[in-house]
Design an enzyme around this catalytic site. Structure first.
Site, PDB file in Angstrom:
ATOM      1  N   LYS A   9       0.812  -1.215   0.000  1.00  0.00           N
ATOM      2  CA  LYS A   9       0.000   0.000   0.000  1.00  0.00           C
ATOM      3  C   LYS A   9       0.852   1.275   0.000  1.00  0.00           C
ATOM      4  O   LYS A   9       2.057   1.228   0.285  1.00  0.00           O
ATOM      5  CB  LYS A   9      -0.936  -0.026   1.216  1.00  0.00           C
ATOM      6  CG  LYS A   9      -1.974  -1.155   1.138  1.00  0.00           C
ATOM      7  CD  LYS A   9      -3.014  -1.018   2.249  1.00  0.00           C
ATOM      8  CE  LYS A   9      -4.045  -2.122   2.153  1.00  0.00           C
ATOM      9  NZ  LYS A   9      -5.117  -1.964   3.164  1.00  0.00           N
ATOM     10  N   TYR A  49     -12.247  -1.538  -3.981  1.00  0.00           N
ATOM     11  CA  TYR A  49     -12.806  -1.693  -2.631  1.00  0.00           C
ATOM     12  C   TYR A  49     -14.328  -1.532  -2.606  1.00  0.00           C
ATOM     13  O   TYR A  49     -14.894  -1.219  -1.556  1.00  0.00           O
ATOM     14  CB  TYR A  49     -12.152  -0.697  -1.677  1.00  0.00           C
ATOM     15  CG  TYR A  49     -10.778  -1.136  -1.185  1.00  0.00           C
ATOM     16  CD1 TYR A  49     -10.639  -2.285  -0.412  1.00  0.00           C
ATOM     17  CD2 TYR A  49      -9.634  -0.404  -1.491  1.00  0.00           C
ATOM     18  CE1 TYR A  49      -9.398  -2.694   0.046  1.00  0.00           C
ATOM     19  CE2 TYR A  49      -8.378  -0.816  -1.030  1.00  0.00           C
ATOM     20  CZ  TYR A  49      -8.277  -1.958  -0.262  1.00  0.00           C
ATOM     21  OH  TYR A  49      -7.050  -2.370   0.198  1.00  0.00           O
ATOM     22  N   PHE A  57     -15.687   3.826   6.721  1.00  0.00           N
ATOM     23  CA  PHE A  57     -14.300   4.179   6.404  1.00  0.00           C
ATOM     24  C   PHE A  57     -14.011   4.188   4.898  1.00  0.00           C
ATOM     25  O   PHE A  57     -12.883   4.452   4.495  1.00  0.00           O
ATOM     26  CB  PHE A  57     -13.328   3.224   7.116  1.00  0.00           C
ATOM     27  CG  PHE A  57     -13.531   1.757   6.803  1.00  0.00           C
ATOM     28  CD1 PHE A  57     -13.014   1.196   5.644  1.00  0.00           C
ATOM     29  CD2 PHE A  57     -14.228   0.943   7.676  1.00  0.00           C
ATOM     30  CE1 PHE A  57     -13.203  -0.146   5.350  1.00  0.00           C
ATOM     31  CE2 PHE A  57     -14.418  -0.415   7.392  1.00  0.00           C
ATOM     32  CZ  PHE A  57     -13.897  -0.954   6.224  1.00  0.00           C
ATOM     33  N   ARG A  85      -2.476 -14.511   4.475  1.00  0.00           N
ATOM     34  CA  ARG A  85      -3.248 -13.924   5.584  1.00  0.00           C
ATOM     35  C   ARG A  85      -2.486 -14.086   6.906  1.00  0.00           C
ATOM     36  O   ARG A  85      -2.456 -13.183   7.737  1.00  0.00           O
ATOM     37  CB  ARG A  85      -4.628 -14.581   5.703  1.00  0.00           C
ATOM     38  CG  ARG A  85      -5.446 -14.555   4.428  1.00  0.00           C
ATOM     39  CD  ARG A  85      -6.250 -13.351   4.145  1.00  0.00           C
ATOM     40  NE  ARG A  85      -7.147 -12.885   5.159  1.00  0.00           N
ATOM     41  CZ  ARG A  85      -7.741 -11.690   5.089  1.00  0.00           C
ATOM     42  NH1 ARG A  85      -7.489 -10.866   4.082  1.00  0.00           N
ATOM     43  NH2 ARG A  85      -8.567 -11.298   6.023  1.00  0.00           N
ATOM     44  N   THR A  91      -5.902  -7.062  10.549  1.00  0.00           N
ATOM     45  CA  THR A  91      -6.143  -5.766   9.887  1.00  0.00           C
ATOM     46  C   THR A  91      -5.605  -4.607  10.715  1.00  0.00           C
ATOM     47  O   THR A  91      -4.965  -3.698  10.185  1.00  0.00           O
ATOM     48  CB  THR A  91      -7.663  -5.569   9.658  1.00  0.00           C
ATOM     49  OG1 THR A  91      -8.160  -6.691   8.935  1.00  0.00           O
ATOM     50  CG2 THR A  91      -7.940  -4.302   8.877  1.00  0.00           C
ATOM     51  N   ARG A 102       2.152  -6.654   9.037  1.00  0.00           N
ATOM     52  CA  ARG A 102       1.438  -5.483   9.573  1.00  0.00           C
ATOM     53  C   ARG A 102       1.998  -5.061  10.932  1.00  0.00           C
ATOM     54  O   ARG A 102       2.054  -3.872  11.241  1.00  0.00           O
ATOM     55  CB  ARG A 102      -0.059  -5.762   9.628  1.00  0.00           C
ATOM     56  CG  ARG A 102      -0.697  -5.627   8.238  1.00  0.00           C
ATOM     57  CD  ARG A 102      -2.119  -6.066   8.233  1.00  0.00           C
ATOM     58  NE  ARG A 102      -2.809  -5.697   6.993  1.00  0.00           N
ATOM     59  CZ  ARG A 102      -3.961  -6.229   6.608  1.00  0.00           C
ATOM     60  NH1 ARG A 102      -4.546  -7.148   7.359  1.00  0.00           N
ATOM     61  NH2 ARG A 102      -4.526  -5.850   5.489  1.00  0.00           N
ATOM     62  N   ASN A 112      -2.337   0.179   6.774  1.00  0.00           N
ATOM     63  CA  ASN A 112      -1.911  -1.104   7.327  1.00  0.00           C
ATOM     64  C   ASN A 112      -0.974  -1.906   6.414  1.00  0.00           C
ATOM     65  O   ASN A 112      -1.017  -3.126   6.381  1.00  0.00           O
ATOM     66  CB  ASN A 112      -3.129  -1.919   7.781  1.00  0.00           C
ATOM     67  CG  ASN A 112      -4.054  -2.279   6.645  1.00  0.00           C
ATOM     68  OD1 ASN A 112      -3.843  -1.854   5.524  1.00  0.00           O
ATOM     69  ND2 ASN A 112      -5.053  -3.083   6.931  1.00  0.00           N
ATOM     70  N   HIS A 115      -2.334  -5.296   1.539  1.00  0.00           N
ATOM     71  CA  HIS A 115      -3.621  -5.977   1.396  1.00  0.00           C
ATOM     72  C   HIS A 115      -3.343  -7.431   1.051  1.00  0.00           C
ATOM     73  O   HIS A 115      -2.321  -7.741   0.438  1.00  0.00           O
ATOM     74  CB  HIS A 115      -4.412  -5.325   0.253  1.00  0.00           C
ATOM     75  CG  HIS A 115      -5.604  -6.120  -0.189  1.00  0.00           C
ATOM     76  ND1 HIS A 115      -6.798  -6.109   0.495  1.00  0.00           N
ATOM     77  CD2 HIS A 115      -5.766  -6.986  -1.223  1.00  0.00           C
ATOM     78  CE1 HIS A 115      -7.642  -6.918  -0.104  1.00  0.00           C
ATOM     79  NE2 HIS A 115      -7.045  -7.467  -1.161  1.00  0.00           N
ATOM     80  N   GLU A 126      -9.307 -10.282  -7.879  1.00  0.00           N
ATOM     81  CA  GLU A 126      -8.377  -9.169  -7.615  1.00  0.00           C
ATOM     82  C   GLU A 126      -7.139  -9.251  -8.515  1.00  0.00           C
ATOM     83  O   GLU A 126      -6.602  -8.222  -8.934  1.00  0.00           O
ATOM     84  CB  GLU A 126      -7.992  -9.177  -6.131  1.00  0.00           C
ATOM     85  CG  GLU A 126      -9.186  -8.837  -5.246  1.00  0.00           C
ATOM     86  CD  GLU A 126      -8.892  -8.906  -3.752  1.00  0.00           C
ATOM     87  OE1 GLU A 126      -7.754  -9.260  -3.372  1.00  0.00           O
ATOM     88  OE2 GLU A 126      -9.808  -8.599  -2.969  1.00  0.00           O
TER      89      GLU A 126
HETATM   90  P1  CMP Z   1      -7.596  -4.393   3.496  1.00  0.00           P
HETATM   91  O1  CMP Z   1      -7.220  -5.748   3.970  1.00  0.00           O
HETATM   92  O2  CMP Z   1      -6.921  -3.856   2.295  1.00  0.00           O
HETATM   93  O3  CMP Z   1      -9.182  -4.360   3.249  1.00  0.00           O
HETATM   94  C1  CMP Z   1      -9.984  -3.238   3.499  1.00  0.00           C
HETATM   95  C2  CMP Z   1      -9.231  -2.105   4.087  1.00  0.00           C
HETATM   96  O4  CMP Z   1     -10.029  -1.136   4.711  1.00  0.00           O
HETATM   97  C3  CMP Z   1      -8.330  -2.624   5.210  1.00  0.00           C
HETATM   98  O5  CMP Z   1      -7.292  -3.378   4.685  1.00  0.00           O
HETATM   99  C4  CMP Z   1      -7.949  -1.328   5.878  1.00  0.00           C
HETATM  100  O6  CMP Z   1      -6.944  -0.620   5.167  1.00  0.00           O
HETATM  101  C5  CMP Z   1      -9.265  -0.571   5.772  1.00  0.00           C
HETATM  102  N1  CMP Z   1     -10.051  -0.706   6.994  1.00  0.00           N
HETATM  103  C6  CMP Z   1     -10.642  -1.801   7.475  1.00  0.00           C
HETATM  104  N2  CMP Z   1     -11.295  -1.537   8.615  1.00  0.00           N
HETATM  105  C7  CMP Z   1     -11.121  -0.228   8.855  1.00  0.00           C
HETATM  106  C8  CMP Z   1     -11.545   0.638   9.869  1.00  0.00           C
HETATM  107  N3  CMP Z   1     -12.325   0.223  10.875  1.00  0.00           N
HETATM  108  N4  CMP Z   1     -11.167   1.926   9.796  1.00  0.00           N
HETATM  109  C9  CMP Z   1     -10.414   2.351   8.760  1.00  0.00           C
HETATM  110  N5  CMP Z   1      -9.976   1.566   7.748  1.00  0.00           N
HETATM  111  C10 CMP Z   1     -10.319   0.288   7.808  1.00  0.00           C
END
Ligand code: CMP
Length: 138
Positions: A9, A49, A57, A85, A91, A102, A112, A115, A126
């Site tokens: 990212k 997304y 968010f 994973r 996350t 992470r 984070n 992905h 994807e």
């Molecule tokens: P990712 O695994 O790329 O999938 C969805 C993304 O949304 C996640 O990583 C985070 O970057 C973001 N995300 C998920 N939950 C939240 C949250 N509660 N607040 C802000 N961003 C979030």
């Protein structure tokens, strides 16, 4: 062999952590099948997304993902989806296990670091989003 999709990212690319993350993934047995660098626009990040469109968010997520270049990578390994994973971690980096990507590189739940696809079905969707069919057959 199974394939999955990761995105290094914009936070990781801006911090100069892309090489370390790729080395980490290779040390975990992943092989890079296809890789590119791109600075997504709103339509691209919003579509990637789209499944999160109703979440509070979503707007911030799209804004973060368009804030700079990212590096999508198609990866191959036995049990690739699950293993990515595990190696990626939770996350929210506060909940991520020690030694996960992470935990090592993420800033917060949004910024984070990477992905990772959450199922084989989404890995296929994807991967096709970022890479032409010819890349996937390489
Ligand atoms: P990712 O695994 O790329 O999938 C969805 C993304 O949304 C996640 O990583 C985070 O970057 C973001 N995300 C998920 N939950 C939240 C949250 N509660 N607040 C802000 N961003 C979030």
């Amino acid at each position: 062999m199974e394939t999955t999709l990761t995105i290094i990212k914009p936070d990781s690319v801006a911090a100069g952590n892309a090489g370390k993350i790729i080395a980490h993934l290779e040390a975990e047995g992943f092989r890079v099948l296809a890789l590119r660098r791109l600075h997504m626009n709103e339509a691209q990040a919003g579509t990637f997304y789209e499944v999160h469109k109703a979440r509070p968010f979503y707007g911030e997520l799209v804004s973060f993902m368009t804030s700079g270049p990212c590096i999508p990578i198609a990866l191959e390994r036995d049990n690739a989806v699950k293993h990515l994973r595990d190696v990626m971690g939770a996350t929210n980096p506060e909940d991520a296990a020690d030694g996960t990507i992470r935990k090592l590189y993420a800033t917060n739940i949004e910024r984070n670091a990477i992905h990772g696809s959450d199922s084989q079905e989404n890995a296929a969707i994807e991967t096709a989003f970022f890479f032409a069919r010819v890349d996937q057959l390489g």
